[in-house]
Design a protein around this motif. Structure first.
Motif, short mmCIF file in Angstrom:
data_model
loop_
_atom_site.label_atom_id
_atom_site.label_comp_id
_atom_site.label_asym_id
_atom_site.label_seq_id
_atom_site.Cartn_x
_atom_site.Cartn_y
_atom_site.Cartn_z
N ARG A 1 0.82 -1.21 0.00
CA ARG A 1 0.00 0.00 0.00
C ARG A 1 0.86 1.27 0.00
N ASN A 2 0.22 2.42 -0.15
CA ASN A 2 0.97 3.68 -0.12
C ASN A 2 1.21 4.09 1.34
N ALA A 3 1.81 5.26 1.55
CA ALA A 3 2.19 5.66 2.91
C ALA A 3 0.98 5.97 3.78
N ALA A 4 -0.19 6.15 3.17
CA ALA A 4 -1.41 6.35 3.95
C ALA A 4 -2.12 5.02 4.21
N GLY A 5 -1.51 3.92 3.82
CA GLY A 5 -2.10 2.60 4.07
C GLY A 5 -3.17 2.22 3.06
N VAL A 6 -3.19 2.88 1.91
CA VAL A 6 -4.23 2.61 0.91
C VAL A 6 -3.67 1.74 -0.22
N ASP A 7 -4.44 0.73 -0.60
CA ASP A 7 -4.13 -0.07 -1.79
C ASP A 7 -4.54 0.76 -3.01
N LEU A 8 -3.56 1.30 -3.71
CA LEU A 8 -3.88 2.23 -4.82
C LEU A 8 -4.70 1.54 -5.90
N ASN A 9 -4.53 0.24 -6.04
CA ASN A 9 -5.29 -0.47 -7.09
C ASN A 9 -6.69 -0.87 -6.63
N ARG A 10 -7.19 -0.22 -5.58
CA ARG A 10 -8.60 -0.29 -5.17
C ARG A 10 -9.18 1.12 -5.01
N ASN A 11 -8.40 2.12 -5.41
CA ASN A 11 -8.74 3.51 -5.10
C ASN A 11 -9.31 4.29 -6.28
N SER B 1 -9.26 0.55 0.46
CA SER B 1 -9.53 1.31 -0.76
C SER B 1 -9.49 2.82 -0.54
N GLY B 2 -9.15 3.25 0.69
CA GLY B 2 -9.06 4.68 0.97
C GLY B 2 -10.39 5.23 1.44
N PRO B 3 -10.38 6.45 1.99
CA PRO B 3 -11.61 7.05 2.53
C PRO B 3 -12.64 7.39 1.45
N SER B 4 -12.17 7.60 0.22
CA SER B 4 -13.09 7.88 -0.88
C SER B 4 -12.37 7.55 -2.18
N ALA B 5 -13.11 7.47 -3.28
CA ALA B 5 -12.50 7.18 -4.58
C ALA B 5 -11.52 8.28 -4.97
N ALA B 6 -10.38 7.88 -5.49
CA ALA B 6 -9.33 8.82 -5.93
C ALA B 6 -8.89 9.75 -4.80
N SER B 7 -8.88 9.23 -3.58
CA SER B 7 -8.46 10.04 -2.43
C SER B 7 -6.94 10.24 -2.41
N GLU B 8 -6.20 9.39 -3.10
CA GLU B 8 -4.73 9.39 -2.97
C GLU B 8 -4.04 10.17 -4.10
N PRO B 9 -2.96 10.88 -3.75
CA PRO B 9 -2.27 11.69 -4.77
C PRO B 9 -1.70 10.85 -5.90
N GLU B 10 -1.26 9.62 -5.59
CA GLU B 10 -0.70 8.76 -6.64
C GLU B 10 -1.79 8.38 -7.65
N VAL C 1 -14.10 3.83 -10.30
CA VAL C 1 -15.06 3.01 -11.03
C VAL C 1 -15.31 1.75 -10.19
N HIS C 2 -16.58 1.49 -9.87
CA HIS C 2 -16.96 0.36 -9.00
C HIS C 2 -16.24 0.44 -7.65
N TRP C 3 -15.93 1.65 -7.20
CA TRP C 3 -15.24 1.79 -5.92
C TRP C 3 -16.18 1.46 -4.77
N ILE C 4 -15.71 0.67 -3.83
CA ILE C 4 -16.43 0.46 -2.57
C ILE C 4 -15.42 0.59 -1.44
N ARG C 5 -15.92 0.86 -0.25
CA ARG C 5 -15.02 0.96 0.90
C ARG C 5 -14.55 -0.44 1.28
N GLN C 6 -13.22 -0.64 1.25
CA GLN C 6 -12.64 -1.91 1.67
C GLN C 6 -11.57 -1.63 2.72
N PHE C 7 -11.25 -2.65 3.51
CA PHE C 7 -10.31 -2.47 4.61
C PHE C 7 -9.23 -3.55 4.56
N GLY C 8 -8.25 -3.41 5.46
CA GLY C 8 -7.18 -4.41 5.54
C GLY C 8 -6.18 -4.26 4.42
#
Ligand SMILES: [Zn+2]
Length: 266
Positions: free
Chosen positions: A130-140, A154-163, A143-150
């Motif tokens: 994951r990135n430094a915020a703990g987000v799996d960028l390939n779930r962020n 998938s991040g707090p919202s779709a496209a939340s991450e700068p990468e 399109v078809h974004w849902i909140r996932q954990f672990g």
């Protein structure tokens, strides 16, 4: 005097409207004492020396401020545009070697090619998926974004991450016909999408990898390929290498097979 010339060169090139050669990426853009940045900088220098690199661009910055670098190779006037991406998961970095080989090798003809070897430079630095915020960028991706954990957070919202936003903006601008996104360790070319079936068959043949269907464990949500295939005219595909790539895969079969897939050569 050499120091002054070194500082002036990028400015003069920019003033002349010329592409910045790889060696001219300002040292200040790369964090000091950072292995990931050091590897990137070393690659930039090698690329410039080999003459395959036409342009180096910082397409965005990671959560921790590391540059996300893209190198343009090939023929910029070609209508055949391709983007090859690696290390969206920071602990799946071996396929980046294929992109480095293309960048550092002989000039490419027959296609306009961009390579982004380290899309998740923080994850690469920390040996983390994951990135430094703990987000799996390939779930962020949005399109078809849902909140996932672990592991698949998938991040707090779709496209939340700068990468995520950086590569979306880059791909939207470049509008490639083909995007290949490299991962490990599932060992195969994804043939899940009808849109990319022909591309999948060519990659499978030329990279010597089996055709497979990747289901993201629990159905795919918010992946880069989903977003690109749903919103852009081009085709994006996932290619997974095994846990350990061979030297030939990294340096011979991979680079040669990728170019052959898009009808390019060097
Ligand atoms: Zn992966």
């Amino acid at each position: 005097m050499p120091r002054i010339a070194g500082r002036l060169l990028p400015v003069l090139l920019l003033a002349a409207g010329l592409a910045l050669p790889a060696s001219a990426v300002p040292a200040a853009a790369l964090p000091a004492s950072d292995p990931a940045a050091t590897a990137l900088a070393a690659g930039a220098t090698a690329g410039a020396r080999a003459g395959a690199v036409l342009e180096t661009r910082i397409i965005g910055r990671s959560v921790e401020g590391r540059p996300i670098l893209a190198w343009r190779l090939g023929d910029p006037t070609s209508p055949v545009k391709a983007v090859f991406l690696a290390t969206i998961h920071g602990n799946e970095a071996q396929p980046a070697r294929i992109l480095a080989d293309l960048r550092d090798g002989r000039p490419i003809t027959g296609a306009d090619v961009w390579v982004v070897p380290y899309l998740n430079p923080d994850g690469y630095q920390h040996h983390s998926r994951r990135n430094a915020a703990g987000v799996d960028l390939n779930r962020n991706f949005p399109v078809h974004w849902i909140r996932q954990f672990g592991s698949y957070d998938s991040g707090p919202s779709a496209a939340s991450e700068p990468e995520t936003r950086a590569i979306m903006a880059f791909l939207t601008e470049v509008r490639p016909r083909w995007v290949v996104s490299f991962h490990q360790p599932l060992d195969g070319v994804d043939q899940s999408y009808a849109k990319t079936r022909r591309l999948a068959h060519r990659l499978s043949r030329y990279l010597h990898l089996p055709l497979k269907r990747f289901s993201c464990n629990n159905g795919c949500h918010g992946t880069l390929t989903q977003w690109f295939n749903a919103t852009q005219p081009g085709r994006a595909i996932t290619v997974e290498y095994g846990a350990r790539m061979t030297w030939r895969q990294k340096n011979v079969i991979g680079p040669r097979g990728l170019l052959r897939t898009i009808h390019a050569r060097r």
